[in-house]
Design a protein around this motif. Sequence first.
Motif, PDB file in Angstrom:
ATOM      1  N   PRO A   1      -7.969  -7.715  -3.092  1.00 37.23           N
ATOM      2  CA  PRO A   1      -7.318  -6.575  -2.423  1.00 37.23           C
ATOM      3  C   PRO A   1      -7.641  -6.533  -0.938  1.00 37.23           C
ATOM      4  O   PRO A   1      -8.710  -6.961  -0.499  1.00 37.23           O
ATOM      5  CB  PRO A   1      -7.887  -5.360  -3.159  1.00 37.23           C
ATOM      6  CG  PRO A   1      -9.165  -5.840  -3.767  1.00 37.23           C
ATOM      7  CD  PRO A   1      -8.951  -7.277  -4.099  1.00 37.23           C
TER       8      PRO A   1
ATOM      9  N   ASP B   1      -6.777  -0.233  -5.455  1.00 39.79           N
ATOM     10  CA  ASP B   1      -6.843  -1.475  -4.702  1.00 39.79           C
ATOM     11  C   ASP B   1      -5.570  -2.282  -4.925  1.00 39.79           C
ATOM     12  O   ASP B   1      -5.057  -2.359  -6.059  1.00 39.79           O
ATOM     13  CB  ASP B   1      -8.048  -2.316  -5.154  1.00 39.79           C
ATOM     14  CG  ASP B   1      -9.383  -1.655  -4.844  1.00 39.79           C
ATOM     15  OD1 ASP B   1      -9.420  -0.835  -3.919  1.00 39.79           O
ATOM     16  OD2 ASP B   1     -10.373  -1.967  -5.527  1.00 39.79           O
ATOM     17  N   ARG B   2      -5.082  -2.903  -3.855  1.00 42.24           N
ATOM     18  CA  ARG B   2      -3.881  -3.723  -3.966  1.00 42.24           C
ATOM     19  C   ARG B   2      -4.031  -5.007  -3.158  1.00 42.24           C
ATOM     20  O   ARG B   2      -4.612  -5.000  -2.064  1.00 42.24           O
ATOM     21  CB  ARG B   2      -2.648  -2.967  -3.446  1.00 42.24           C
ATOM     22  CG  ARG B   2      -2.259  -1.753  -4.255  1.00 42.24           C
ATOM     23  CD  ARG B   2      -1.752  -2.126  -5.648  1.00 42.24           C
ATOM     24  NE  ARG B   2      -1.260  -0.971  -6.387  1.00 42.24           N
ATOM     25  CZ  ARG B   2      -2.012  -0.174  -7.153  1.00 42.24           C
ATOM     26  NH1 ARG B   2      -3.307  -0.431  -7.263  1.00 42.24           N
ATOM     27  NH2 ARG B   2      -1.484   0.854  -7.787  1.00 42.24           N
ATOM     28  N   ILE B   3      -3.505  -6.101  -3.717  1.00 43.74           N
ATOM     29  CA  ILE B   3      -3.363  -7.335  -2.947  1.00 43.74           C
ATOM     30  C   ILE B   3      -2.166  -7.135  -2.031  1.00 43.74           C
ATOM     31  O   ILE B   3      -1.075  -6.774  -2.483  1.00 43.74           O
ATOM     32  CB  ILE B   3      -3.147  -8.548  -3.870  1.00 43.74           C
ATOM     33  CG1 ILE B   3      -4.354  -8.724  -4.796  1.00 43.74           C
ATOM     34  CG2 ILE B   3      -2.907  -9.823  -3.038  1.00 43.74           C
ATOM     35  CD1 ILE B   3      -4.137  -9.734  -5.901  1.00 43.74           C
TER      36      ILE B   3
ATOM     37  N   ASP C   1       0.834  -1.194   0.000  1.00 38.52           N
ATOM     38  CA  ASP C   1       0.000   0.000   0.000  1.00 38.52           C
ATOM     39  C   ASP C   1       0.876   1.255   0.000  1.00 38.52           C
ATOM     40  O   ASP C   1       0.597   2.219  -0.715  1.00 38.52           O
ATOM     41  CB  ASP C   1      -0.923  -0.016   1.222  1.00 38.52           C
ATOM     42  CG  ASP C   1      -1.876   1.167   1.252  1.00 38.52           C
ATOM     43  OD1 ASP C   1      -2.980   1.049   0.686  1.00 38.52           O
ATOM     44  OD2 ASP C   1      -1.525   2.205   1.849  1.00 38.52           O
TER      45      ASP C   1
ATOM     46  N   THR D   1      -5.429 -12.271   0.679  1.00 41.57           N
ATOM     47  CA  THR D   1      -4.203 -12.419  -0.105  1.00 41.57           C
ATOM     48  C   THR D   1      -4.204 -13.727  -0.873  1.00 41.57           C
ATOM     49  O   THR D   1      -3.919 -13.761  -2.086  1.00 41.57           O
ATOM     50  CB  THR D   1      -2.969 -12.332   0.802  1.00 41.57           C
ATOM     51  OG1 THR D   1      -2.966 -11.083   1.487  1.00 41.57           O
ATOM     52  CG2 THR D   1      -1.686 -12.468  -0.005  1.00 41.57           C
TER      53      THR D   1
END
Length: 367
Positions: free
Chosen positions: A346, A358-360, A136, A341
Amino acid sequence: MNTPAYIGLMSGTSMDGIDAVLVSFLPNELKIHATYSLPYTDTLRQRLTRACLNQATPDEIGELDHELGELFSQTALGVMDEAGVSAGEVTAIGSHGQTLRHQPSGKSPFTLQIGDPNIIAERTGVTTIADFRRRDLAAGGQGAPLVPAFHQSYFSTPAEARCIINIGGIANITWLPGRPQEPALGFDTGPGNALIDAWSHNQTGRLFDDDGHWARTGEINESLLEDMLSDAYFGRPAPKSTGKERFNISWVETVVARHPDVAPADIQCTLVELTARTIAMQLPEADQLKLFICGGGARNSFLLERLQNAAPAARIETTQVLGLDPQWVEGVAFAWLAMRTLGHEPGNLPAVTGASGDRILGAIYQA
């Protein structure tokens, strides 16, 4: 075990120990199978505090990383033993790690959590996900707070707006507006228990002021409080996050030095008021504000009384009334993040952290 189970490992900015939760996530609900806590020794806590204040060598930080990896492993094995399950019955461990420094602003933003996940995966035989914050951060976010994503998933309802307030060492709020078209919001408001605990330990030798008993014997010093409230962090707009690298015993001593005649008990009382007022003054505007408290601050009745005084129109309860014990919310959140994960989903809320999307989150350490 009939449903996939995950372990969440959490050690927060209070640095009092490690909490572990073994939990399954079912459609529209979750089930906690077991919980377990491993307290830190006084010596370890002192070493961690020195490291947080940049008073540790690279060798010492490396040793702490290893030692905490072993302790996180012991805590995970402890909760598995409590539940009577084997490693093969646990899908994954989500480990937050122990934050030493969190500096998300500036020329070279960074956040540092220790507790080697390689050791956790090796000792437990369970796939471990860790290092949740830095992706992030790389995407332009604060890397914190991360638990609002779980708060939104578990506590949000279209029936009403809710504000989840986590009072750990640092306090943070999550605003769940109750309307799908409006995003959840969240940020660190400032110190939670960090300064209250630090002053208690500095003056009495006790690690914390149990239920605010000592603070109750003092009085709020408005001059001291106004000086504390002048810290620039409190007026900074979200997204924002902070930690003990800013709010620590040195911060207290610096401000107190400008008010030499204030009695120690009055300082303690004023620190409680600081936490309550900085939360209250950053609450969202709403006609019917419902606050649900989690974290260690939920066990400090004096702090909750002062928060109610600072936000008289709000209804204040703990997350227990929503079905989740306030002590275990963050541990469950990191189990949930591990599940996200592994599911390639995300785990951040860009509206909260300020990330570009958005991020994993997290790195996977295979069993």
